[in-house]
Scaffold this active site. Structure first.
Site, PDB file in Angstrom:
ATOM      1  N   ASP A 124      43.807 -12.089  40.703  1.00 51.53           N
ATOM      2  CA  ASP A 124      42.266 -11.818  40.762  1.00 51.53           C
ATOM      3  C   ASP A 124      42.053 -10.735  40.042  1.00 51.53           C
ATOM      4  O   ASP A 124      42.589  -9.806  39.900  1.00 51.53           O
ATOM      5  CB  ASP A 124      41.924 -11.286  42.652  1.00 51.53           C
ATOM      6  CG  ASP A 124      40.636 -11.121  42.968  1.00 51.53           C
ATOM      7  OD1 ASP A 124      39.982 -12.233  42.680  1.00 51.53           O
ATOM      8  OD2 ASP A 124      40.308  -9.970  43.324  1.00 51.53           O
ATOM      9  N   GLU A 177      42.235 -14.549  36.486  1.00 52.33           N
ATOM     10  CA  GLU A 177      40.799 -14.551  36.417  1.00 52.33           C
ATOM     11  C   GLU A 177      40.558 -13.708  35.446  1.00 52.33           C
ATOM     12  O   GLU A 177      40.239 -12.385  35.795  1.00 52.33           O
ATOM     13  CB  GLU A 177      40.312 -14.094  38.000  1.00 52.33           C
ATOM     14  CG  GLU A 177      38.741 -14.206  38.244  1.00 52.33           C
ATOM     15  CD  GLU A 177      38.049 -13.356  39.213  1.00 52.33           C
ATOM     16  OE1 GLU A 177      37.094 -13.648  39.458  1.00 52.33           O
ATOM     17  OE2 GLU A 177      38.501 -12.457  39.460  1.00 52.33           O
TER      18      GLU A 177
HETATM   19  C1  GLC Z   1      37.181 -12.051  42.507  1.00 55.31           C
HETATM   20  C2  GLC Z   1      37.117 -12.868  43.466  1.00 55.31           C
HETATM   21  C3  GLC Z   1      35.711 -12.615  44.295  1.00 55.31           C
HETATM   22  C4  GLC Z   1      36.030 -11.489  44.871  1.00 55.31           C
HETATM   23  C5  GLC Z   1      36.240 -10.220  43.861  1.00 55.31           C
HETATM   24  C6  GLC Z   1      36.693  -9.160  44.268  1.00 55.31           C
HETATM   25  O1  GLC Z   1      36.101 -11.913  41.441  1.00 55.31           O
HETATM   26  O2  GLC Z   1      36.972 -14.121  42.851  1.00 55.31           O
HETATM   27  O3  GLC Z   1      35.762 -13.565  45.266  1.00 55.31           O
HETATM   28  O4  GLC Z   1      34.780 -10.891  45.478  1.00 55.31           O
HETATM   29  O5  GLC Z   1      37.391 -10.509  43.058  1.00 55.31           O
HETATM   30  O6  GLC Z   1      38.167  -9.291  44.876  1.00 55.31           O
END
Ligand code: GLC
Length: 530
Positions: free
Chosen positions: A206, A269
């Site tokens: 993440d 991500e």
């Molecule tokens: C990432 C996740 C999202 C979350 C954010 C904070 O972007 O995909 O759903 O709110 O991180 O953890």
């Protein structure tokens, strides 16, 4: 253009992963929330799809201010989902069907309910204080700098008892970890090993681009007028995220992953707007194995835009690296709505394209049936983060609604008398069961494409652009040739004799005249096997 992948085939290379948003997949205990028991009951479906792996959205205990992305215990399982042994059973059952499981890892921040943060607040001299980013405000008492959190408010919250602020790039209940502290590194090494020891095949990381912040806490600069729309509430996150210091961290995690076996996978991500930055996350094949490409996600749905972003991405990635393609996830509008505006011809085109690209494809649960965003009335919205932003670009609940397995109350997701945690979309006969019965359904198209991808998996080593015009995108990928017609006219072409494989519109009977003339209809993709 030719791209080569490494020789050693890993399960995820050119594979397909299914992104299971567990809370919305299948309710196994009658409370209206999806859970591990429900997912175990549906494993046959995952296997029937033919995917190589599953990415489970966060399974850790959490107060659910960000639905699991606010972790209060990295080594546990949220009781809403079941127990650690349920998770182990899920992994084991998947593995027995040849499906790997990866988990979501949230290293940027914890929940404010995490024991580390509770200690950090309770005692400013506790070693856990250094796990987080605390700082004195400016002399006038205002926050240390101009950084903004995910709601557009200050990214700093005052801890009144000490007079210091703590940093949170998302919600105030998600304090950011201090990655300048070696102890935090050690904790996460332990977390990685804990799950690798439990046969987890890897992690989706993440906010992978954001875990390190500027050590000097410098102000983020204002965004130039031209890119305001894509900025973070008018700022460019130069210092609050996006620091180069993440690379050694991912090198160290890659070493851990590889020490188990080289087919473990780390997927970032990586929300970046620049392809060379995206490529940097792969390092020298010693950092992340895969990095999500959000520039592709937000590409316009037309031949030139798709061909350009795919070509540019493949050109930029280091030799041997695999691209990571997806069209939907739990934070953004689903591609059947965003790219296709609910038009099933376009939805099916998008699936045919996604599933014939070189690299790793991630399907979000429901993509395979063309599931669209669902309007969630404000009184039923559950996502505190987008509820808190009046001008939120996207109301994330729309992309998180429960899976429609069948027609009627409960939709096979939960008991007919149970209220699901988020509302279902229209009961429009496009659920899984209905699509199973229809030989020409989107679901059956998806299965066919995944099966085809499996057959040619090892061959998908190179991508070659053949033609890109305003309406036509034609490319070769390994032993596949893909003809995508985004226009309104029939596209007819002479081609070498090829085995006809699949049309996105009609699963039986691709229109081929004679041996060598193919007609690709408007909003159709034809895939040939050479
Ligand atoms: C990432 C996740 C999202 C979350 C954010 C904070 O972007 O995909 O759903 O709110 O991180 O953890």
């Amino acid at each position: 253009m030719e791209m080569n992948c490494e020789d050693s085939p890993s399960w995820w290379k050119n594979g397909v992963l299914y992104h299971m948003y567990l809370r919305s997949f299948a309710d196994g205990n009658g409370d209206g929330f999806g859970d591990l028991k429900g997912a175990i009951n549906r494993i046959d479906y995952i296997s029937e799809l033919g995917v190589n792996g599953v990415w489970l959205s966060p399974t850790s205990p959490s107060p659910n201010n960000d639905w699991g992305y606010d972790v209060s215990d990295y080594l546990g399982v949220h009781p809403d989902y079941g127990t650690l042994s349920d998770l182990e059973e899920f992994i084991d059952r998947c593995n027995r069907l040849g499906i790997e499981v990866i988990l979501d890892l949230v290293p940027n921040h914890t929940s404010s309910d995490h024991a580390w943060f509770i200690e950090a607040l309770a005692d400013p001299h506790s070693p856990f204080r250094q796990y987080y980013v605390f700082s004195r405000g400016k002399p006038d008492g205002s926050p240390p700098n101009n950084w903004l959190d995910a709601t557009g408010g200050s990214a700093w919250t005052l801890d009144p008892s000490s007079g210091e602020y703590y940093l949170h790039n998302f919600l105030p209940s998600q304090p950011d970890l201090n990655w300048w502290n070696e102890e935090v590194h050690k904790e996460f090494e332990g977390i990685l090993r804990f799950w690798f020891d439990r046969k987890v095949a890897g992690f989706r990381i993440d906010v992978a681009h954001g875990v390190f912040k500027d050590e000097l806490l410098r102000d983020d600069p204002p965004a130039p007028e031209i890119s305001k729309e894509f900025s973070h509430f008018g700022l460019v996150e130069t210092y609050s995220k996006n620091r180069e210091d993440v690379h050694p961290l991912y090198r160290s995690w890659r070493k851990i992953a590889d020490s188990y076996d080289p087919s473990r996978v780390l997927v970032g991500e990586t929300w970046v707007n620049d392809i060379s930055r995206l490529a940097s996350f792969y390092g020298n094949d010693d950092e992340l194995n895969l990095a999500f490409n959000f520039m592709f996600v937000f590409t316009e749905f037309n031949a030139r835009a798709f061909s350009e972003i795919v070509g540019n991405t493949l050109n930029a990635l280091p030799k041997g690296a695999s691209a990571a393609w997806t069209g939907s996830n739990h934070d953004i509008s689903r591609f059947p709505t965003r790219w296709a505006d609910g038009d099933y011809d376009k939805i099916r085109m998008a699936l045919a394209i996604l599933l014939t690209l070189p690299g790793t494809v991630f399907l979000y649960y429901g993509d395979e049936i063309g599931m669209r965003d669902v309007d969630v009335p404000v009184e039923l919205q559950r996502d505190p983060m987008t509820k808190l932003i009046p001008a939120a670009r996207f109301q994330r609940d729309r992309a998180r609604t429960p899976m429609p397995w069948q027609e009627g109350p409960g939709r096979g997701f939960c008991d007919p008398n149970t209220t699901p945690w988020l509302p279902f979309g229209d009961d429009d006969g496009l659920d899984v069961e209905s699509q199973r019965r229809d030989p020409n359904s989107t679901l059956n198209l998806t299965k066919l494409l995944i099966e085809l991808r499996r057959q040619v998996k090892e061959s998908l080593l190179d991508y070659q652009l053949v033609e890109a015009t305003d309406s036509i995108w034609r490319y070769r990928c390994g032993s596949l040739e893909v003809l995508a017609n985004f226009g309104d006219e029939i596209y007819a072409l002479e081609t070498e004799r090829s085995e006809r494989v699949v049309s996105s519109r009609q699963l039986e009977g691709v229109v081929i005249r004679g041996d060598s003339c193919i007609e690709v209809g408007p909003k159709e993709v034809i895939v040939l096997k050479r």
